[in-house]
Design an enzyme around this catalytic site. Sequence first.
Site, PDB file in Angstrom:
ATOM      1  N   LYS A  88      26.883  34.074  21.261  1.00 37.37           N
ATOM      2  CA  LYS A  88      26.209  35.032  20.589  1.00 37.37           C
ATOM      3  C   LYS A  88      26.436  34.342  19.059  1.00 37.37           C
ATOM      4  CE  LYS A  88      24.141  38.252  18.584  1.00 37.37           C
ATOM      5  NZ  LYS A  88      22.658  38.695  18.677  1.00 37.37           N
ATOM      6  N   CYS A 103      22.854  41.046  10.465  1.00 33.52           N
ATOM      7  CA  CYS A 103      23.445  40.262  11.399  1.00 33.52           C
ATOM      8  C   CYS A 103      23.660  38.812  11.083  1.00 33.52           C
ATOM      9  CB  CYS A 103      22.778  40.371  12.722  1.00 33.52           C
ATOM     10  SG  CYS A 103      22.946  41.936  13.373  1.00 33.52           S
ATOM     11  N   LYS A 106      13.006  43.042   6.782  1.00 35.59           N
ATOM     12  CA  LYS A 106      12.274  42.327   7.463  1.00 35.59           C
ATOM     13  C   LYS A 106      11.002  43.413   7.831  1.00 35.59           C
ATOM     14  CE  LYS A 106      12.422  41.539  11.721  1.00 35.59           C
ATOM     15  NZ  LYS A 106      12.806  41.357  13.318  1.00 35.59           N
TER      16      LYS A 106
HETATM   17  P1  NAD Z   1      24.856  50.478  13.929  1.00 35.15           P
HETATM   18  O1  NAD Z   1      25.498  50.825  12.572  1.00 35.15           O
HETATM   19  O2  NAD Z   1      23.226  50.707  13.878  1.00 35.15           O
HETATM   20  O3  NAD Z   1      25.258  51.426  14.930  1.00 35.15           O
HETATM   21  C1  NAD Z   1      26.425  51.614  15.155  1.00 35.15           C
HETATM   22  C2  NAD Z   1      26.894  53.166  15.760  1.00 35.15           C
HETATM   23  O4  NAD Z   1      28.132  53.279  16.331  1.00 35.15           O
HETATM   24  C3  NAD Z   1      26.722  54.022  14.660  1.00 35.15           C
HETATM   25  O5  NAD Z   1      25.812  55.103  15.112  1.00 35.15           O
HETATM   26  C4  NAD Z   1      28.059  54.769  14.725  1.00 35.15           C
HETATM   27  O6  NAD Z   1      28.102  56.436  14.092  1.00 35.15           O
HETATM   28  C5  NAD Z   1      28.795  54.490  15.934  1.00 35.15           C
HETATM   29  N1  NAD Z   1      30.130  54.447  16.023  1.00 35.15           N
HETATM   30  C6  NAD Z   1      31.005  53.926  15.297  1.00 35.15           C
HETATM   31  N2  NAD Z   1      32.328  53.883  15.567  1.00 35.15           N
HETATM   32  C7  NAD Z   1      31.953  54.976  16.708  1.00 35.15           C
HETATM   33  C8  NAD Z   1      33.225  55.628  17.738  1.00 35.15           C
HETATM   34  N3  NAD Z   1      34.432  55.339  17.649  1.00 35.15           N
HETATM   35  N4  NAD Z   1      32.708  56.197  18.791  1.00 35.15           N
HETATM   36  C9  NAD Z   1      31.288  56.410  18.815  1.00 35.15           C
HETATM   37  N5  NAD Z   1      30.449  55.965  18.165  1.00 35.15           N
HETATM   38  C10 NAD Z   1      30.841  55.077  16.847  1.00 35.15           C
HETATM   39  O7  NAD Z   1      25.246  49.076  14.419  1.00 35.15           O
HETATM   40  P2  NAD Z   1      24.214  48.007  15.049  1.00 35.15           P
HETATM   41  O8  NAD Z   1      23.114  47.597  14.283  1.00 35.15           O
HETATM   42  O9  NAD Z   1      23.638  48.749  16.371  1.00 35.15           O
HETATM   43  O10 NAD Z   1      25.040  46.970  15.536  1.00 35.15           O
HETATM   44  C11 NAD Z   1      26.140  47.302  16.657  1.00 35.15           C
HETATM   45  C12 NAD Z   1      26.674  46.042  17.120  1.00 35.15           C
HETATM   46  O11 NAD Z   1      25.620  45.221  17.861  1.00 35.15           O
HETATM   47  C13 NAD Z   1      27.083  44.930  15.943  1.00 35.15           C
HETATM   48  O12 NAD Z   1      28.069  44.262  16.674  1.00 35.15           O
HETATM   49  C14 NAD Z   1      25.931  43.932  15.651  1.00 35.15           C
HETATM   50  O13 NAD Z   1      26.281  42.742  14.984  1.00 35.15           O
HETATM   51  C15 NAD Z   1      25.365  43.883  17.115  1.00 35.15           C
HETATM   52  N6  NAD Z   1      23.993  43.629  17.093  1.00 35.15           N
HETATM   53  C16 NAD Z   1      23.155  44.121  16.273  1.00 35.15           C
HETATM   54  C17 NAD Z   1      21.803  43.863  16.407  1.00 35.15           C
HETATM   55  C18 NAD Z   1      20.953  44.582  15.347  1.00 35.15           C
HETATM   56  O14 NAD Z   1      19.486  43.923  15.288  1.00 35.15           O
HETATM   57  N7  NAD Z   1      21.061  45.648  14.718  1.00 35.15           N
HETATM   58  C19 NAD Z   1      21.447  42.855  17.280  1.00 35.15           C
HETATM   59  C20 NAD Z   1      22.092  42.335  18.166  1.00 35.15           C
HETATM   60  C21 NAD Z   1      23.416  42.674  18.051  1.00 35.15           C
HETATM   61  C1  UGA Z   2      18.486  38.648  14.369  1.00 22.92           C
HETATM   62  C2  UGA Z   2      18.255  37.752  15.806  1.00 22.92           C
HETATM   63  O1  UGA Z   2      16.823  37.133  15.539  1.00 22.92           O
HETATM   64  C3  UGA Z   2      18.322  38.333  17.052  1.00 22.92           C
HETATM   65  O2  UGA Z   2      18.288  37.687  18.039  1.00 22.92           O
HETATM   66  C4  UGA Z   2      19.834  38.999  17.105  1.00 22.92           C
HETATM   67  O3  UGA Z   2      20.174  39.844  18.155  1.00 22.92           O
HETATM   68  C5  UGA Z   2      20.052  40.066  15.883  1.00 22.92           C
HETATM   69  O4  UGA Z   2      19.852  39.216  14.539  1.00 22.92           O
HETATM   70  C6  UGA Z   2      21.366  40.344  15.851  1.00 22.92           C
HETATM   71  O5  UGA Z   2      22.392  39.651  16.363  1.00 22.92           O
HETATM   72  O6  UGA Z   2      21.499  41.484  15.106  1.00 22.92           O
HETATM   73  P1  UGA Z   2      17.309  40.331  13.197  1.00 22.92           P
HETATM   74  O7  UGA Z   2      18.424  40.318  12.141  1.00 22.92           O
HETATM   75  O8  UGA Z   2      17.103  41.847  13.607  1.00 22.92           O
HETATM   76  O9  UGA Z   2      17.350  39.626  14.485  1.00 22.92           O
HETATM   77  O10 UGA Z   2      15.863  39.990  12.620  1.00 22.92           O
HETATM   78  P2  UGA Z   2      15.121  38.480  12.516  1.00 22.92           P
HETATM   79  O11 UGA Z   2      13.663  38.648  12.847  1.00 22.92           O
HETATM   80  O12 UGA Z   2      15.778  37.571  13.223  1.00 22.92           O
HETATM   81  O13 UGA Z   2      15.091  38.043  10.843  1.00 22.92           O
HETATM   82  C7  UGA Z   2      16.375  37.993  10.186  1.00 22.92           C
HETATM   83  C8  UGA Z   2      16.202  37.553   8.750  1.00 22.92           C
HETATM   84  O14 UGA Z   2      15.557  36.375   8.672  1.00 22.92           O
HETATM   85  C9  UGA Z   2      15.073  38.493   8.140  1.00 22.92           C
HETATM   86  O15 UGA Z   2      15.540  38.849   6.784  1.00 22.92           O
HETATM   87  C10 UGA Z   2      13.745  37.721   7.982  1.00 22.92           C
HETATM   88  O16 UGA Z   2      13.005  37.913   7.006  1.00 22.92           O
HETATM   89  C11 UGA Z   2      14.441  36.214   8.072  1.00 22.92           C
HETATM   90  N1  UGA Z   2      13.631  35.264   8.615  1.00 22.92           N
HETATM   91  C12 UGA Z   2      13.104  35.243   9.856  1.00 22.92           C
HETATM   92  C13 UGA Z   2      13.010  34.130   7.850  1.00 22.92           C
HETATM   93  O17 UGA Z   2      13.331  34.216   6.524  1.00 22.92           O
HETATM   94  N2  UGA Z   2      12.189  33.217   8.282  1.00 22.92           N
HETATM   95  C14 UGA Z   2      12.063  33.182   9.571  1.00 22.92           C
HETATM   96  O18 UGA Z   2      11.275  32.249  10.113  1.00 22.92           O
HETATM   97  C15 UGA Z   2      12.597  33.899  10.520  1.00 22.92           C
END
Ligand code: NAD
Ligand code: UGA
Length: 446
Positions: free
Chosen positions: A207, A263, A323
């Site tokens: 990851k 992220c 984005k």
């Molecule tokens: P988020 O802040 O949107 O959601 C997290 C949720 O967890 C919140 O609703 C919060 O209230 C809840 N929470 C916190 N502590 C808690 C507890 N003790 N019990 C129950 N609920 C609790 O976060 P997210 O963007 O969903 O990210 C979560 C994880 O997934 C992070 O590690 C992030 O790096 C990873 N991730 C995020 C994305 C993305 O695109 N956002 C994609 C892949 C991985």
């Molecule tokens: C990114 C990864 O693409 C996901 O695979 C991953 O699960 C996620 O992070 C995570 O771990 O949270 P996300 O952050 O939702 O997803 O969005 P992206 O589409 O990856 O864009 C990230 C940033 O890069 C944005 O600010 C976007 O504007 C920028 N970007 C993306 C560029 O500047 N150029 C590109 O060609 C693509």
Amino acid sequence: MKLAIIGTGYVGLTTGTCFAEVGHHVICVDNNVSKVEALKKGKMPIYEPELEELILSNVSAGRLHFTTDLNEAVAKSDIIFIAVPTPPHEDGSVDLSYIEAVSQEIAQALKPEFGYRIIVDKSTVPVSTGGKVSQVIERYAQGAVDVDVVSNPEFLREGSAVKDLMHPDRVVIGADSQRAMDMMKRVYQPFDAPIVEVDLASAELIKHAANSFLALKISYINAVSAVCEKAGADVNLVAKGIGMDKRISAHFLNAGLGYGGSCFPKDVKGFIHIADQLGAPLNLLKEVETINAHQMTHFLDRVREKLWVLRNKKIAVWGIAFKQNTDDVRESVAVKMIKALCDEGAEVSAYDPKAMETGAAALEGYPVRFCPDLYSCAQDAEVIIVATEWKEFAMADFQRLRKLVRLPIIFDGRNLLNPDNVLYAGFEYHSVGRRSLYPETAEGLA
Ligand code: NAD
Ligand code: UGA
């Protein structure tokens, strides 16, 4: 299967909903009472395309439930996913306190009579976190519980989360027990996606390595865009030319203002930090961060060069979200830019198709004029800045806009607009390392 998801945010809510959509019974848990109450009433806490209708249909089919009661969810579920935040500390290390707290809560909710349970880490964590979760479970469980800890990192992108979850390129499962691996494969069996079966540590590392590689690709093309600017070449054409090589691929080669979001910035930092700790420094990624930070400052330098003094200049910023297709403004470059412009005394107006509410909260205290559409945002502007890659901006009526602005200058920070449309309407067009193919329209191109 019976699944619990702890943390109902961008990842937990979308993942839980898609698991329900393929037939699993899902309980989504969150400790944010108002979020759970809203979800129970069918109110969405985030904007994500296609999500609302999937939630509503799965709730009414009885496969998707929302609660604040973690104990009940643990008692009723075979597999418990953790999807809580893992934000960065000041020094770049990952704050694992949410993971630790949830692990303790799960441990205390487990009872030997429940039988076998799997705890899955879906949050993005540094390598070897799974081992720490196992330790917490062992320490705080009341009695001898039969548990395996698994890593199943999530690769969804905000703005296309449902599509990414329903049709993943691959599913990574990291387990150190065959029993856990077999059960996890059953969870993903309805998705018809290739499953990468690995050990727990490798899954965790996949990851961080994947996100850092994508960030590296973006910084690479951004660095190339600076060379294009100096050499009079076009970075979009260069990206097209190199991206058609399957070994490179066309994805994530859009030059612009740099990556933002909750992220990439934190995961690159987190990977650098854990690699340093392990004695295998990733200096390459430090350069990725430097290039990323430079993109916005260099862009603002160019705006300043054009307008000379920014104080009291009317600047329209299109886009607040980090984005397109999301209302998420966490670590948004657009937000950082608006703050920098306000700090210099510019009069900023801003518009975003979905991130007006989240944007207003992130920009609280800044004298920004929030506008209901891109035209009112551009009224009397001395420059329009495209800060987020929303399609709506590319479709704008530039003839109409030409009549609204005070000075016809556009700075496209996402290389989104069609230069011909913009130039034809009488605007000057500045971008990130692009040029016109046709010399007669090149006037005004940066
Ligand atoms: P988020 O802040 O949107 O959601 C997290 C949720 O967890 C919140 O609703 C919060 O209230 C809840 N929470 C916190 N502590 C808690 C507890 N003790 N019990 C129950 N609920 C609790 O976060 P997210 O963007 O969903 O990210 C979560 C994880 O997934 C992070 O590690 C992030 O790096 C990873 N991730 C995020 C994305 C993305 O695109 N956002 C994609 C892949 C991985
Ligand atoms: C990114 C990864 O693409 C996901 O695979 C991953 O699960 C996620 O992070 C995570 O771990 O949270 P996300 O952050 O939702 O997803 O969005 P992206 O589409 O990856 O864009 C990230 C940033 O890069 C944005 O600010 C976007 O504007 C920028 N970007 C993306 C560029 O500047 N150029 C590109 O060609 C693509």
